[in-house]
Structure formats: structure tokens, C-alpha cells
Scaffold this active site. Structure first.
Site, mmCIF file in Angstrom:
data_model
loop_
_atom_site.group_PDB
_atom_site.id
_atom_site.type_symbol
_atom_site.label_atom_id
_atom_site.label_comp_id
_atom_site.label_asym_id
_atom_site.label_seq_id
_atom_site.Cartn_x
_atom_site.Cartn_y
_atom_site.Cartn_z
ATOM 1 N N CYS A 231 -25.350 49.256 -5.068
ATOM 2 C CA CYS A 231 -25.975 50.375 -3.803
ATOM 3 C C CYS A 231 -26.837 51.392 -4.145
ATOM 4 O O CYS A 231 -27.455 52.023 -3.349
ATOM 5 C CB CYS A 231 -24.421 50.971 -3.175
ATOM 6 N N HIS B 260 -26.131 57.225 0.639
ATOM 7 C CA HIS B 260 -25.625 55.874 0.566
ATOM 8 C C HIS B 260 -24.263 56.046 1.494
ATOM 9 O O HIS B 260 -23.360 56.654 1.381
ATOM 10 C CB HIS B 260 -25.228 55.458 -0.665
ATOM 11 N N ASN C 294 -21.334 49.339 5.104
ATOM 12 C CA ASN C 294 -21.999 49.665 3.920
ATOM 13 C C ASN C 294 -22.972 48.478 3.739
ATOM 14 O O ASN C 294 -22.370 47.158 3.417
ATOM 15 C CB ASN C 294 -20.996 49.611 2.987
HETATM 16 N N1 ACO Z 1 -6.357 47.984 7.382
HETATM 17 C C1 ACO Z 1 -5.286 48.491 7.074
HETATM 18 N N2 ACO Z 1 -4.672 49.155 5.987
HETATM 19 C C2 ACO Z 1 -5.370 48.790 4.983
HETATM 20 C C3 ACO Z 1 -6.659 48.332 5.039
HETATM 21 C C4 ACO Z 1 -7.288 47.959 6.264
HETATM 22 N N3 ACO Z 1 -8.476 47.384 6.487
HETATM 23 N N4 ACO Z 1 -7.241 48.272 3.671
HETATM 24 C C5 ACO Z 1 -6.124 48.804 2.882
HETATM 25 N N5 ACO Z 1 -5.540 49.182 3.635
HETATM 26 C C6 ACO Z 1 -4.034 49.771 3.132
HETATM 27 C C7 ACO Z 1 -3.727 49.286 1.866
HETATM 28 O O1 ACO Z 1 -2.987 48.178 1.660
HETATM 29 C C8 ACO Z 1 -2.624 50.380 1.338
HETATM 30 O O2 ACO Z 1 -1.555 50.128 1.813
HETATM 31 P P1 ACO Z 1 -0.169 50.618 1.203
HETATM 32 O O3 ACO Z 1 -0.150 51.937 0.809
HETATM 33 O O4 ACO Z 1 0.880 49.880 1.789
HETATM 34 O O5 ACO Z 1 -0.674 49.616 -0.293
HETATM 35 C C9 ACO Z 1 -3.047 51.799 2.251
HETATM 36 O O6 ACO Z 1 -4.022 51.060 3.277
HETATM 37 C C10 ACO Z 1 -4.003 52.704 1.477
HETATM 38 O O7 ACO Z 1 -4.908 51.989 0.664
HETATM 39 P P2 ACO Z 1 -5.950 52.746 -0.259
HETATM 40 O O8 ACO Z 1 -6.938 51.694 -0.982
HETATM 41 O O9 ACO Z 1 -5.437 53.753 -0.937
HETATM 42 O O10 ACO Z 1 -6.808 53.383 1.078
HETATM 43 P P3 ACO Z 1 -8.184 54.328 0.923
HETATM 44 O O11 ACO Z 1 -7.835 55.449 1.858
HETATM 45 O O12 ACO Z 1 -8.512 54.567 -0.389
HETATM 46 O O13 ACO Z 1 -9.180 53.465 1.676
HETATM 47 C C11 ACO Z 1 -11.290 52.197 1.041
HETATM 48 C C12 ACO Z 1 -9.893 52.285 1.195
HETATM 49 C C13 ACO Z 1 -11.718 52.339 2.454
HETATM 50 C C14 ACO Z 1 -11.550 50.959 0.537
HETATM 51 C C15 ACO Z 1 -11.681 53.384 0.237
HETATM 52 O O14 ACO Z 1 -11.065 53.427 -0.972
HETATM 53 C C16 ACO Z 1 -13.083 53.245 -0.069
HETATM 54 O O15 ACO Z 1 -14.104 53.603 0.780
HETATM 55 N N6 ACO Z 1 -13.601 53.167 -1.395
HETATM 56 C C17 ACO Z 1 -14.916 53.068 -1.805
HETATM 57 C C18 ACO Z 1 -15.279 51.897 -1.752
HETATM 58 C C19 ACO Z 1 -16.923 51.706 -1.950
HETATM 59 O O16 ACO Z 1 -17.686 52.487 -1.572
HETATM 60 N N7 ACO Z 1 -17.480 50.745 -2.459
HETATM 61 C C20 ACO Z 1 -18.761 50.440 -2.712
HETATM 62 C C21 ACO Z 1 -18.943 49.100 -2.656
HETATM 63 S S1 ACO Z 1 -20.358 48.634 -2.574
HETATM 64 C C22 ACO Z 1 -21.380 47.813 -3.844
HETATM 65 O O17 ACO Z 1 -21.786 48.603 -4.704
HETATM 66 C C23 ACO Z 1 -21.575 46.169 -3.847
#
Ligand code: ACO
Length: 325
Positions: free
Chosen positions: A110, A250, A280
Site C-alpha cells: 500500500c 492511504h 482499500n
Molecule cells: N463482519 C462482522 N464481524 C467481523 C468482521 C466482519 N466483516 N470482521 C471481523 N469481525 C469480528 C471478528 O471476528 C471479531 O469477533 P470476535 O470478537 O467474536 O472474535 C470482532 O469482529 C472484532 O474483530 P477485530 O479484528 O478486533 O476488529 P477491528 O475493529 O480491529 O476491525 C479490521 C478489523 C477492519 C480488519 C481492522 O483491524 C483494520 O482495518 N485493520 C487494518 C487493516 C489494513 O489496513 N490492512 C492493510 C492491508 S492492504 C495491503 O498492504 C495489501
């Protein structure tokens, strides 16, 4: 050097949160509140990264009043190349008729577009080349696991192109900061398909060709590094936070963007956000958002614009520029 032309493209189809509700156990409400994403543009099976890159390149070149024949160098920043080799930049070079141009890909996930601007910009600054095309282009949906609700709601496909040319003193790119922390590589990866785990029936069965991510670790890293990198680029340009007219971050998660803006003391109207419609798009996120903000007249000549990104690697980067068109 500075940006003399911009172009953008996105996947042909729209994948909405309601569509995803039918595919995995998620909800429009969860996705909107946790990520800020409402929809994402996705490519059809027959469309590859170079197709989006080509569309963006054609628009960027026209915007600069140039053609492929004018290019000295093409850099494509991508983690979703058409194939491991030849490079996507070479495929594009042929299609653009850019017969004089050298061509190669950069892989910084990214942060790719910021890395690409830095590398391409050095060739212009050193007067090695006059005209360099830098493209962030991705089809992340091709490596997204649509059974994994934690990742499949995040990604979309797109490309953004910038033509770099020499500009006047004090205009264009003012400073660049790049960084990496390879010890965090396992937090965000596509495990198989390279020399460590070549493609096999087993790697396919284990779904190792998809994006694997430790979301909350990446989130914490992102919030910290976005503010620090932007601050460093602002300082290196001899500016202060008050001088910044627009931040183009980003677009990974609305909460990451808001936290970075808060850290930098920037009000919401100075932050360019298009994640709601695009999700993203990795290295394409920043150039697509920049293109939109320039096209709509929001970013104008003389504005100080700070681009900032983080990504797999782990990598990060920020560029301060004075918009000069
Ligand atoms: N729908 C419903 N529930 C979900 C979903 C979904 N799509 N995804 C995860 N959950 C649940 C999880 O299972 C978890 O449930 P649990 O508590 O029962 O285990 C709960 O929601 C909380 O999960 P977290 O992972 O703690 O949620 P968080 O608030 O951190 O959000 C997210 C997750 C959106 C992925 C966030 O962590 C994030 O944006 N992280 C950064 C990701 C990113 O920017 N990556 C870059 C990738 S791009 C590249 O370089 C290729």
C-alpha cells in the site's frame, strides 16, 4: 520535479456491503462503523492489473499533453502483477507504444505509490530522465478470500497514474520520507506462490494464495506510523502542520484516517477521503484520491499536499508537495 498529469481507473463492477452480507457472516452496519466502507469497485475475471493501469496511464498522459512515445521510464507499483514476470510495467510499455521507455515494477504494497514517486522523482531530479510515468495499480480482489469476513470486506480494485516532469524551484515534490520494518512482515502477507512455497495442490487447498492479515496489529501500526511519517515529511520540507492544505492518506480504514488526522491536528475538511466508495485499493488508493480531489477543484495550484501511506512489508512513506498545475 512535480506531477504534470494524473489519471485514474477502477474495477468495472460495484460490490456493496449488502452483496457481502449474502457471502459471509457480516452486516452493512459492522462494515460501515468499523471501516467506513460502503462499496468497492471490483474487476471482472477477464480484467488484469495492466488493464486498469493502461486506462489510468492513457488519461494521465493526455492530462499532461503527452503520449507514450514521450516517456523515458515507466514504474508500476503493485503487489498484484498480471504474472510474476514479465513485469506489469513492461506489459504496459508495449501497450502504450512507449518504445523509448525503460520499465520496471516496485513492490511496497500500500506504500507503493509513495515509493514509486520517490524512485521516479530521483531520475527526474538527477536529469537522467525528463518524463517518468508512476502508476499504483492493483486488483487485490483477485487474491482476496471471499470466505474470510475479516479481510474480504476491505478491498477494491483500481489504478492511479502520475506523470512526473521537471518543475520550477519550490514547486512539485518538496520532500519524501520512506521506511520499512521487515520484522512485521508476517502480519500481512500472501504466503504462497513464491520461492518459499511454490504453487501446489496443497497450497491451493490451504488457501495460501490469498491475503492473510492480523488486522488489529496492522491497525495499531498504521495509526502510529501515519502521523509520524507525515510529520517527518512536513518537517523535511521546511514546513509546519499549519502550512498543510490537504492530507491524502492511504484509504485502508476510516478509523485509521481519522486517528492520523487527529494526531496531526488537521480538521476533517483538509483530509481527502474516498474509502466509502472504493475500499482499500492498496497502491492505487492515494493516486485515485488525489486525482479526484484535483479534478473536483478541491486541490488547487499552490496548495501544500501531504501524501501518507503504510502497508505490507511492513512499509510506510510520506511525500509533501506544492501542487503546481
Ligand atoms: N463482519 C462482522 N464481524 C467481523 C468482521 C466482519 N466483516 N470482521 C471481523 N469481525 C469480528 C471478528 O471476528 C471479531 O469477533 P470476535 O470478537 O467474536 O472474535 C470482532 O469482529 C472484532 O474483530 P477485530 O479484528 O478486533 O476488529 P477491528 O475493529 O480491529 O476491525 C479490521 C478489523 C477492519 C480488519 C481492522 O483491524 C483494520 O482495518 N485493520 C487494518 C487493516 C489494513 O489496513 N490492512 C492493510 C492491508 S492492504 C495491503 O498492504 C495489501
Amino acid at each position: 520535479m512535480g506531477i504534470a498529469g494524473l489519471g485514474a481507473a477502477a474495477g468495472e463492477d460495484l460490490l456493496t456491503n449488502n452483496d457481502l452480507e449474502k457471502m459471509v457472516d457480516t452486516s452493512d452496519e459492522w462494515i460501515k462503523t468499523r471501516t467506513g466502507i460502503g462499496a468497492r469497485h471490483i474487476t471482472r475475471p477477464e480484467t488484469a492489473t495492466s488493464d486498469l493501469a493502461y486506462q489510468a496511464a492513457v488519461e494521465g498522459l493526455a492530462d499532461a499533453g503527452l503520449t507514450g512515445a514521450d516517456l523515458d521510464l515507466i514504474i508500476v507499483c503493485t503487489v498484484t502483477p498480471d504474472m510474476p514476470f514479465p513485469s506489469t510495467a513492461c506489459l504496459l510499455q508495449a501497450r502504450l507504444g512507449a518504445t523509448r521507455a525503460a520499465a520496471f515494477d516496485i513492490e511496497a504494497a500500500c506504500s507503493g505509490f509513495i515509493y514509486g514517486l520517490a524512485v521516479g522523482g530521483q531520475f527526474v531530479a538527477s536529469r537522467t530522465y525528463d518524463t517518468v510515468l508512476v502508476i499504483g495499480a492493483e486488483t487485490l480482489t483477485k487474491i482476496t478470500d471471499y470466505t474470510d469476513r475479516a479481510t474480504c470486506v476491505l478491498f477494491g480494485d483500481g489504478a492511479g497514474a502520475a506523470v512526473l516532469r521537471p518543475v520550477g524551484e519550490g514547486e512539485g515534490i518538496l520532500s519524501t520520507v520512506l521506511g520499512a520494518d521487515g520484522s512485521g512482515g508476517e502480519l500481512l502477507m500472501q504466503p504462497a506462490g513464491g520461492s518459499r512455497l511454490p504453487a501446489s495442490h496443497e497450497t491451493v487447498d490451504k488457501r495460501l494464495h490469498y491475503i492473510h492479515m492480523s488486522g488489529s496489529d496492522v491497525f495499531k501500526f498504521a495509526v502510529k506510523v501515519m502521523g509520524e511519517a507525515a510529520d517527518a515529511a512536513i518537517e523535511r520540507a521546511g514546513l509546519s502542520r499549519e502550512d498543510v492544505d490537504f492530507l491524502v492518506p492511504h484509504q485502508a480504514n476510516r478509523r485509521i484516517i481519522d486517528a492520523a488526522a487527529r494526531r496531526l491536528g488537521l480538521p476533517a475538511d483538509k483530509v481527502i477521503v474516498n474509502i466509502g466508495e472504493f475500499g482499500n485499493m492498496s497502491s492505487a488508493s492515494i493516486p485515485v484520491a488525489l486525482h479526484e480531489a484535483v479534478r473536483s477543484g478541491r486541490i488547487k495550484r499552490g496548495d501544500v499536499v501531504v501524501l501518507v501511506a503504510f502497508g505490507a512489508g511492513l512499509t510506510w512513506g510520506s511525500t509533501a508537495l506544492r501542487w503546481c498545475r
